[in-house]
Scaffold this motif. Structure first.
Motif, PDB file in Angstrom:
ATOM      1  N   ILE A 189       0.848  -1.191   0.000  1.00  0.00           N
ATOM      2  CA  ILE A 189       0.000   0.000   0.000  1.00  0.00           C
ATOM      3  C   ILE A 189       0.888   1.247   0.000  1.00  0.00           C
ATOM      4  CG2 ILE A 189      -1.733   1.335   1.276  1.00  0.00           C
ATOM      5  CD1 ILE A 189      -2.889  -1.174   0.153  1.00  0.00           C
ATOM      6  N   ILE A 190       0.599   2.168  -0.917  1.00  0.00           N
ATOM      7  CA  ILE A 190       1.345   3.426  -0.955  1.00  0.00           C
ATOM      8  C   ILE A 190       0.372   4.598  -0.820  1.00  0.00           C
ATOM      9  CG2 ILE A 190       3.154   2.397  -2.373  1.00  0.00           C
ATOM     10  CD1 ILE A 190       1.272   5.072  -4.072  1.00  0.00           C
ATOM     11  N   ASN A 191       0.826   5.666  -0.210  1.00  0.00           N
ATOM     12  CA  ASN A 191       0.095   6.929  -0.153  1.00  0.00           C
ATOM     13  C   ASN A 191       0.999   7.977  -0.773  1.00  0.00           C
ATOM     14  OD1 ASN A 191      -2.477   6.581   1.714  1.00  0.00           O
ATOM     15  ND2 ASN A 191      -0.819   5.360   2.606  1.00  0.00           N
ATOM     16  N   SER A 192       0.510   8.665  -1.789  1.00  0.00           N
ATOM     17  CA  SER A 192       1.399   9.566  -2.518  1.00  0.00           C
ATOM     18  C   SER A 192       0.646  10.663  -3.251  1.00  0.00           C
ATOM     19  CB  SER A 192       2.203   8.754  -3.551  1.00  0.00           C
ATOM     20  OG  SER A 192       3.051   9.594  -4.323  1.00  0.00           O
ATOM     21  N   PRO A 193       1.253  11.834  -3.363  1.00  0.00           N
ATOM     22  CA  PRO A 193       0.770  12.811  -4.341  1.00  0.00           C
ATOM     23  C   PRO A 193       0.996  12.244  -5.744  1.00  0.00           C
ATOM     24  CG  PRO A 193       2.243  13.831  -2.739  1.00  0.00           C
ATOM     25  CD  PRO A 193       2.378  12.356  -2.572  1.00  0.00           C
ATOM     26  N   ALA A 194       0.168  12.639  -6.690  1.00  0.00           N
ATOM     27  CA  ALA A 194       0.288  12.122  -8.055  1.00  0.00           C
ATOM     28  C   ALA A 194      -0.221  13.158  -9.052  1.00  0.00           C
ATOM     29  CB  ALA A 194      -0.488  10.820  -8.200  1.00  0.00           C
ATOM     30  N   ILE A 195       0.345  13.115 -10.248  1.00  0.00           N
ATOM     31  CA  ILE A 195      -0.081  13.997 -11.338  1.00  0.00           C
ATOM     32  C   ILE A 195      -0.661  13.135 -12.449  1.00  0.00           C
ATOM     33  CG2 ILE A 195       0.658  15.686 -13.069  1.00  0.00           C
ATOM     34  CD1 ILE A 195       3.002  16.377 -11.189  1.00  0.00           C
ATOM     35  N   ALA A 198     -16.925   0.604 -19.177  1.00  0.00           N
ATOM     36  CA  ALA A 198     -17.014   1.390 -17.945  1.00  0.00           C
ATOM     37  C   ALA A 198     -15.677   1.613 -17.248  1.00  0.00           C
ATOM     38  CB  ALA A 198     -17.975   0.709 -16.975  1.00  0.00           C
ATOM     39  N   ASP A 199     -14.597   1.095 -17.821  1.00  0.00           N
ATOM     40  CA  ASP A 199     -13.307   1.160 -17.145  1.00  0.00           C
ATOM     41  C   ASP A 199     -12.395   2.233 -17.729  1.00  0.00           C
ATOM     42  OD1 ASP A 199     -14.355  -1.064 -15.910  1.00  0.00           O
ATOM     43  OD2 ASP A 199     -13.108  -2.495 -17.015  1.00  0.00           O
ATOM     44  N   LEU A 200     -11.456   2.671 -16.915  1.00  0.00           N
ATOM     45  CA  LEU A 200     -10.421   3.603 -17.347  1.00  0.00           C
ATOM     46  C   LEU A 200      -9.053   3.032 -16.997  1.00  0.00           C
ATOM     47  CD1 LEU A 200     -11.276   7.315 -16.315  1.00  0.00           C
ATOM     48  CD2 LEU A 200     -11.025   6.417 -18.636  1.00  0.00           C
ATOM     49  N   ILE A 201      -8.088   3.255 -17.888  1.00  0.00           N
ATOM     50  CA  ILE A 201      -6.686   3.038 -17.549  1.00  0.00           C
ATOM     51  C   ILE A 201      -6.063   4.425 -17.442  1.00  0.00           C
ATOM     52  CG2 ILE A 201      -4.454   2.155 -18.314  1.00  0.00           C
ATOM     53  CD1 ILE A 201      -5.938  -0.085 -19.733  1.00  0.00           C
ATOM     54  N   VAL A 202      -5.490   4.728 -16.294  1.00  0.00           N
ATOM     55  CA  VAL A 202      -4.923   6.056 -16.094  1.00  0.00           C
ATOM     56  C   VAL A 202      -3.419   5.943 -15.832  1.00  0.00           C
ATOM     57  CG1 VAL A 202      -7.060   7.074 -15.265  1.00  0.00           C
ATOM     58  CG2 VAL A 202      -5.490   6.058 -13.620  1.00  0.00           C
ATOM     59  N   LEU A 203      -2.696   6.876 -16.398  1.00  0.00           N
ATOM     60  CA  LEU A 203      -1.250   6.948 -16.217  1.00  0.00           C
ATOM     61  C   LEU A 203      -0.951   8.107 -15.280  1.00  0.00           C
ATOM     62  CD1 LEU A 203       1.536   5.833 -17.235  1.00  0.00           C
ATOM     63  CD2 LEU A 203       1.456   7.621 -18.980  1.00  0.00           C
ATOM     64  N   LEU A 204      -0.349   7.801 -14.132  1.00  0.00           N
ATOM     65  CA  LEU A 204      -0.047   8.818 -13.126  1.00  0.00           C
ATOM     66  C   LEU A 204       1.459   8.875 -12.874  1.00  0.00           C
ATOM     67  CD1 LEU A 204      -2.756   8.118 -10.361  1.00  0.00           C
ATOM     68  CD2 LEU A 204      -3.003   9.428 -12.470  1.00  0.00           C
ATOM     69  N   PHE A 205       1.951  10.084 -12.675  1.00  0.00           N
ATOM     70  CA  PHE A 205       3.321  10.247 -12.215  1.00  0.00           C
ATOM     71  C   PHE A 205       3.250  10.502 -10.718  1.00  0.00           C
ATOM     72  CE2 PHE A 205       7.243  13.030 -11.767  1.00  0.00           C
ATOM     73  CZ  PHE A 205       8.124  11.963 -11.815  1.00  0.00           C
ATOM     74  N   THR A 206       3.663   9.509  -9.935  1.00  0.00           N
ATOM     75  CA  THR A 206       3.550   9.611  -8.490  1.00  0.00           C
ATOM     76  C   THR A 206       4.861  10.093  -7.882  1.00  0.00           C
ATOM     77  OG1 THR A 206       4.313   7.357  -7.970  1.00  0.00           O
ATOM     78  CG2 THR A 206       1.985   7.625  -8.563  1.00  0.00           C
ATOM     79  N   GLU A 236      -4.260   6.712  -2.551  1.00  0.00           N
ATOM     80  CA  GLU A 236      -3.861   5.527  -1.810  1.00  0.00           C
ATOM     81  C   GLU A 236      -4.020   4.367  -2.789  1.00  0.00           C
ATOM     82  OE1 GLU A 236      -5.132   2.785   2.048  1.00  0.00           O
ATOM     83  OE2 GLU A 236      -5.894   4.846   1.867  1.00  0.00           O
ATOM     84  N   ALA A 237      -2.955   3.627  -3.015  1.00  0.00           N
ATOM     85  CA  ALA A 237      -2.982   2.609  -4.060  1.00  0.00           C
ATOM     86  C   ALA A 237      -2.298   1.331  -3.603  1.00  0.00           C
ATOM     87  CB  ALA A 237      -2.310   3.145  -5.323  1.00  0.00           C
ATOM     88  N   GLN A 283      -5.678  17.093  -4.642  1.00  0.00           N
ATOM     89  CA  GLN A 283      -4.717  17.721  -3.733  1.00  0.00           C
ATOM     90  C   GLN A 283      -4.771  19.237  -3.841  1.00  0.00           C
ATOM     91  OE1 GLN A 283      -0.578  18.317  -4.814  1.00  0.00           O
ATOM     92  NE2 GLN A 283       0.048  17.026  -3.111  1.00  0.00           N
ATOM     93  N   THR A 284      -4.782  19.739  -5.071  1.00  0.00           N
ATOM     94  CA  THR A 284      -4.841  21.179  -5.329  1.00  0.00           C
ATOM     95  C   THR A 284      -5.991  21.460  -6.280  1.00  0.00           C
ATOM     96  OG1 THR A 284      -2.439  21.382  -5.063  1.00  0.00           O
ATOM     97  CG2 THR A 284      -3.581  23.186  -6.206  1.00  0.00           C
ATOM     98  N   ILE A 285      -6.905  22.323  -5.880  1.00  0.00           N
ATOM     99  CA  ILE A 285      -8.040  22.675  -6.734  1.00  0.00           C
ATOM    100  C   ILE A 285      -7.627  23.816  -7.667  1.00  0.00           C
ATOM    101  CG2 ILE A 285     -10.415  23.528  -6.779  1.00  0.00           C
ATOM    102  CD1 ILE A 285     -10.794  22.314  -4.005  1.00  0.00           C
TER     103      ILE A 285
END
Length: 239
Positions: free
Chosen positions: A2-8, A18-26, A61-62, A79-81
């Motif tokens: 389990i990781i907790n991280s900011p991500a872009i 109904a599914d999405l594949i998302v690419l995040l830079f954590t 959280e992933a 995280q930031t609006i």
């Protein structure tokens, strides 16, 4: 794990109905791909599709298996609006361009805290400022520093920019040595801040030449890098 991280958010792709594949830079684990099952139909779940617009700053959280497969997100929140980044037409065009650049440029599944913090700072700056005409030029220039091929400015008075070696020199030594007024203007962006770079006066044609040069520079130094498809839209707006 389990990781907790900011991500872009770098990219998202519809997968099945109904599914999405998302690419995040954590911040903690570098670039990761996640499968979000049922997110396009769910209206009450903890994870909503609207969270994954390009360049959104998240806290996640992933669960990571670290086996090169698609990971799973347990929870995600903003995280930031942003105030303007996804509503202002010009900034939205920049968002699509930058997200394409980052998708092509970042490949490592390992943390790069300095790069993450640079991107975070740059995106918040863009969101909060109105004068942004040179943003894409200074953004790409600064980005090379975190990707490992920032130009060597020790001989910055030289008239040629050797894009292959990333140095300025007085004589041409290969097919990628270029000179001209756009090289002179490009030097103004080296070592400057976002605020100061907005004071640099460029014609539409000059801005286009510098951007084209920078994208060739990226292609030379990043394996598999391709010019963003959104480049034509960006050129129409800024040039």
């Amino acid at each position: 794990m389990i990781i907790n991280s900011p991500a872009i958010v770098i990219h998202s792709l519809r997968y099945s109905e109904a599914d999405l594949i998302v690419l995040l830079f954590t911040k903690t684990s570098g670039l990761r791909s996640y499968l979000l099952r049922g997110v396009l139909k769910s209206k009450r779940g903890k994870i909503r599709a609207s969270l994954f617009q390009p360049l959104t700053l998240l806290e996640i959280e992933a669960f990571h298996k670290d086996k090169g497969s698609l990971e799973k997100i347990k929870e995600a929140k903003i995280q930031t609006i942003y105030k303007t980044l996804h509503t202002d037409f010009v900034k939205s065009s920049l968002v699509f361009f930058i997200s394409e650049v980052l998708k092509n440029a970042i490949k490592e599944e390992e943390p790069n805290t300095e790069l993450f913090e640079y991107l975070e700072t740059a995106l918040v700056w863009l969101d909060e400022h109105e004068t942004i005409g040179n943003f894409h030029i200074v953004f790409l220039t600064k980005l090379t520093q975190y990707l490992g091929f920032y130009p060597d400015v020790s001989v910055d008075q030289a008239i040629y920019f050797n894009m292959l070696d990333g140095v300025f020199q007085n004589k041409s030594s290969n097919a990628y040595c270029i000179n001209g007024q756009h090289v002179v203007e490009f030097k103004s962006f080296l070592g400057t801040t976002f605020e100061a770079s907005m004071e640099i006066k460029l014609s539409k044609a000059m801005r286009g030449k510098i951007l084209a040069m920078l994208l060739v520079y990226f292609e030379l130094h990043l394996h598999g890098f391709k010019k963003p498809k959104s480049l034509s839209v960006l050129n129409e707006i800024f040039n």
